[in-house]
Design an enzyme around this catalytic site. Sequence first.
Site, PDB file in Angstrom:
ATOM      1  N   CYS A  10       0.826  -1.208   0.000  1.00  0.00           N
ATOM      2  CA  CYS A  10       0.000   0.000   0.000  1.00  0.00           C
ATOM      3  C   CYS A  10       0.855   1.250   0.000  1.00  0.00           C
ATOM      4  O   CYS A  10       2.075   1.192   0.143  1.00  0.00           O
ATOM      5  CB  CYS A  10      -0.874   0.025   1.250  1.00  0.00           C
ATOM      6  N   GLY A  24      -0.878   0.911  -5.102  1.00  0.00           N
ATOM      7  CA  GLY A  24      -2.168   0.277  -4.841  1.00  0.00           C
ATOM      8  C   GLY A  24      -3.258   0.875  -5.690  1.00  0.00           C
ATOM      9  O   GLY A  24      -3.402   2.092  -5.734  1.00  0.00           O
ATOM     10  N   ASN A  78       0.804   0.559   5.839  1.00  0.00           N
ATOM     11  CA  ASN A  78       1.458  -0.169   4.749  1.00  0.00           C
ATOM     12  C   ASN A  78       2.357  -1.239   5.356  1.00  0.00           C
ATOM     13  O   ASN A  78       3.230  -0.925   6.152  1.00  0.00           O
ATOM     14  CB  ASN A  78       2.288   0.813   3.899  1.00  0.00           C
ATOM     15  N   GLY A  79       2.119  -2.497   4.961  1.00  0.00           N
ATOM     16  CA  GLY A  79       2.956  -3.584   5.459  1.00  0.00           C
ATOM     17  C   GLY A  79       2.120  -4.755   5.933  1.00  0.00           C
ATOM     18  O   GLY A  79       0.907  -4.778   5.757  1.00  0.00           O
ATOM     19  N   CYS A  97      13.253  -3.958   2.538  1.00  0.00           N
ATOM     20  CA  CYS A  97      12.755  -4.798   1.434  1.00  0.00           C
ATOM     21  C   CYS A  97      13.454  -4.437   0.125  1.00  0.00           C
ATOM     22  O   CYS A  97      13.268  -3.340  -0.411  1.00  0.00           O
ATOM     23  CB  CYS A  97      11.246  -4.606   1.280  1.00  0.00           C
ATOM     24  N   TYR A 111      11.025  -3.687  -7.957  1.00  0.00           N
ATOM     25  CA  TYR A 111       9.751  -3.561  -8.651  1.00  0.00           C
ATOM     26  C   TYR A 111       8.805  -2.507  -8.076  1.00  0.00           C
ATOM     27  O   TYR A 111       8.176  -1.754  -8.812  1.00  0.00           O
ATOM     28  CB  TYR A 111       9.023  -4.916  -8.647  1.00  0.00           C
ATOM     29  N   SER A 157       8.136  -1.879 -16.113  1.00  0.00           N
ATOM     30  CA  SER A 157       9.033  -2.196 -15.001  1.00  0.00           C
ATOM     31  C   SER A 157      10.450  -2.606 -15.422  1.00  0.00           C
ATOM     32  O   SER A 157      11.377  -2.526 -14.632  1.00  0.00           O
ATOM     33  CB  SER A 157       8.411  -3.283 -14.124  1.00  0.00           C
ATOM     34  N   ASP A 202      13.110  -7.980 -18.119  1.00  0.00           N
ATOM     35  CA  ASP A 202      12.094  -7.600 -17.142  1.00  0.00           C
ATOM     36  C   ASP A 202      12.736  -7.567 -15.757  1.00  0.00           C
ATOM     37  O   ASP A 202      13.839  -8.093 -15.556  1.00  0.00           O
ATOM     38  CB  ASP A 202      10.917  -8.586 -17.161  1.00  0.00           C
ATOM     39  N   ASP A 203      12.024  -6.959 -14.815  1.00  0.00           N
ATOM     40  CA  ASP A 203      12.595  -6.850 -13.472  1.00  0.00           C
ATOM     41  C   ASP A 203      12.491  -8.161 -12.708  1.00  0.00           C
ATOM     42  O   ASP A 203      13.354  -8.496 -11.910  1.00  0.00           O
ATOM     43  CB  ASP A 203      11.878  -5.738 -12.689  1.00  0.00           C
ATOM     44  N   CYS A 236      16.276  -7.373   3.228  1.00  0.00           N
ATOM     45  CA  CYS A 236      15.513  -8.617   3.226  1.00  0.00           C
ATOM     46  C   CYS A 236      15.613  -9.254   1.846  1.00  0.00           C
ATOM     47  O   CYS A 236      15.167  -8.689   0.852  1.00  0.00           O
ATOM     48  CB  CYS A 236      14.045  -8.342   3.571  1.00  0.00           C
TER      49      CYS A 236
HETATM   50  P1  AMP Z   1       4.526 -13.119 -14.156  1.00  0.00           P
HETATM   51  O1  AMP Z   1       4.020 -12.916 -15.533  1.00  0.00           O
HETATM   52  O2  AMP Z   1       3.518 -13.749 -13.279  1.00  0.00           O
HETATM   53  O3  AMP Z   1       5.824 -13.826 -14.078  1.00  0.00           O
HETATM   54  O4  AMP Z   1       4.731 -11.662 -13.550  1.00  0.00           O
HETATM   55  C1  AMP Z   1       5.865 -10.953 -13.856  1.00  0.00           C
HETATM   56  C2  AMP Z   1       5.551  -9.485 -14.021  1.00  0.00           C
HETATM   57  O5  AMP Z   1       4.845  -9.018 -12.860  1.00  0.00           O
HETATM   58  C3  AMP Z   1       6.789  -8.662 -14.148  1.00  0.00           C
HETATM   59  O6  AMP Z   1       6.628  -7.809 -15.258  1.00  0.00           O
HETATM   60  C4  AMP Z   1       6.888  -7.864 -12.857  1.00  0.00           C
HETATM   61  O7  AMP Z   1       7.266  -6.538 -13.110  1.00  0.00           O
HETATM   62  C5  AMP Z   1       5.506  -7.900 -12.284  1.00  0.00           C
HETATM   63  N1  AMP Z   1       5.513  -8.105 -10.815  1.00  0.00           N
HETATM   64  C6  AMP Z   1       6.458  -8.631 -10.046  1.00  0.00           C
HETATM   65  N2  AMP Z   1       6.086  -8.680  -8.745  1.00  0.00           N
HETATM   66  C7  AMP Z   1       4.860  -8.154  -8.691  1.00  0.00           C
HETATM   67  C8  AMP Z   1       3.933  -7.908  -7.630  1.00  0.00           C
HETATM   68  N3  AMP Z   1       4.217  -8.228  -6.379  1.00  0.00           N
HETATM   69  N4  AMP Z   1       2.753  -7.349  -7.941  1.00  0.00           N
HETATM   70  C9  AMP Z   1       2.462  -7.047  -9.223  1.00  0.00           C
HETATM   71  N5  AMP Z   1       3.292  -7.252 -10.269  1.00  0.00           N
HETATM   72  C10 AMP Z   1       4.487  -7.797 -10.017  1.00  0.00           C
END
Ligand code: AMP
Length: 478
Positions: free
Chosen positions: A19, A46, A119-120, A259, A265, A306, A368-369, A455
């Site tokens: 959040c 959020g 938040n948390g 974190c 991300y 991202s 991607d991240d 973490c």
């Molecule tokens: P996936 O397709 O399920 O592997 O999701 C990967 C994508 O979700 C990547 O583009 C990330 O940037 C994004 N992502 C990673 N962690 C989260 C998160 N906690 N909530 C929403 N999106 C996320």
Amino acid sequence: MLTEDFHPDTTLDKLGEECGIFGGFARSGNVKEIIRKGLFKLQHRGQESAGISCGEETQTLVKAKGLVMQALEDSAIEKAEGRFGVGHVRYSTQGGSSAVNAQPYLIRYMNEHVAIAHNGNVEKAMKIREKFEKIGEVFITNSDSEVLLKRIVFGLKKPPSQWTFEEIGTCLGDDFSNGAFSLALALPKRVVAYRDPVGYRPLFVCEAKEGCFIASEDIAFTGLNIEKVIEIMPGEGVEITENGYCIKRFYGQKKECKCVFEHIYFSHPASNIFGRNVYMTRVELGKTLAETDSIDADIVVPVVDSGIAAAIGYAQKSGIPFHTGLIRNHWVGRSFISPTQETRVNKVREKLLIVRPLIEGKKVLLIDDSLVRGTTSKEIVTMLKKAGAKEVHFRLSSPMLLNTCLWGVDIPTTQELIAAVYKEEKEIAKAIGADSVKYLTLQSLKDTFGQTGWCYRCFEAQKTKDENPQSKTLALTK
Ligand code: AMP
């Protein structure tokens, strides 16, 4: 103290929350517009609901499901008045998205008002809730934030105007010192905010011409006439009155555990979190990834948005040209939190558009991240190949996600995490249809951020045997 022991894995409230919070005191006489603008800048933290509680002695609460500009539209906040207040944007996980869980929570106690924005995730919330329920206390929501508030009320048992900063801090520190919280309370003519003693989530205070404010990220203060922005340290908090602000320690120094996913991300790229700029950090991670990679590709393409900063870093280091070969339709909602695999896949298809001439006949290096379930990545690889890519090599600027998060980032069960199921980069590549997959190593991540103070739990394999996935059960829907 309500509890005696600490077992984070078994006592977690399963309602995770990522959040954003914003609050404070406005000299102008009305804080609501400043809070709304602040929440708007925290929207990435959020998108499920937004709310503001503000006032002087008493408060008015406005909250609803939806984005800030919908939930807090002009007509909705019309009646909210007062110089003190807190606001919240919410992104829940596992079934907690109903309107009743929208924050802030406003309660009346001994004829006075208190609102909380949190938040948390706090460990032991369920256990403490059960203890309260056994003595006849009722809860309106299923969020751990309500437990926090009730714990404070129960600990102080006097009108909120008499709660001191230190007393509230003791209630939080006594029971939740291992949990993740950056939270703010709006009390009669006062706002107080606290960051947990290990510092999982960020928290900032800003002194501006317009007043004093707190927020989850420093970018939320943009637009104010800022005089000073200070990052609140773990175990510290801030008290804001009409006379100014005071940063104080409420709990002893603990081993920090910030974190790392906030940088990878979650936080806005322009933010400066835990002493580092998020965008610059992501560029650095991309460069580090390129240093340990030897792939010979024609083009570096980020998964937008991202993966952009890491892809720029990768391209700079490797010399491979960078292009936004994928362009995002910003009007489609989020794919990640859609309830089923099928709807997630459809959302990805609607969300991303391919610039075909950049892709046709090329060896594409996609960045991607992070890779969570693999839903987005599998779909993107398929789309790129259909658009004529000769090869698609997938690169991640973070290590394999092997574990869930206890502290508020929505990372699904280990059985849903593609890296926990397939374990090897080769196998993961096969599962998502890529020609190769390569992750940043955990060691490289630790070299960037530091061995301690962070973490890394989500990147470390789960230790308990029974929670490890026994078989390759991940369903990557076509
Ligand atoms: P996936 O397709 O399920 O592997 O999701 C990967 C994508 O979700 C990547 O583009 C990330 O940037 C994004 N992502 C990673 N962690 C989260 C998160 N906690 N909530 C929403 N999106 C996320």
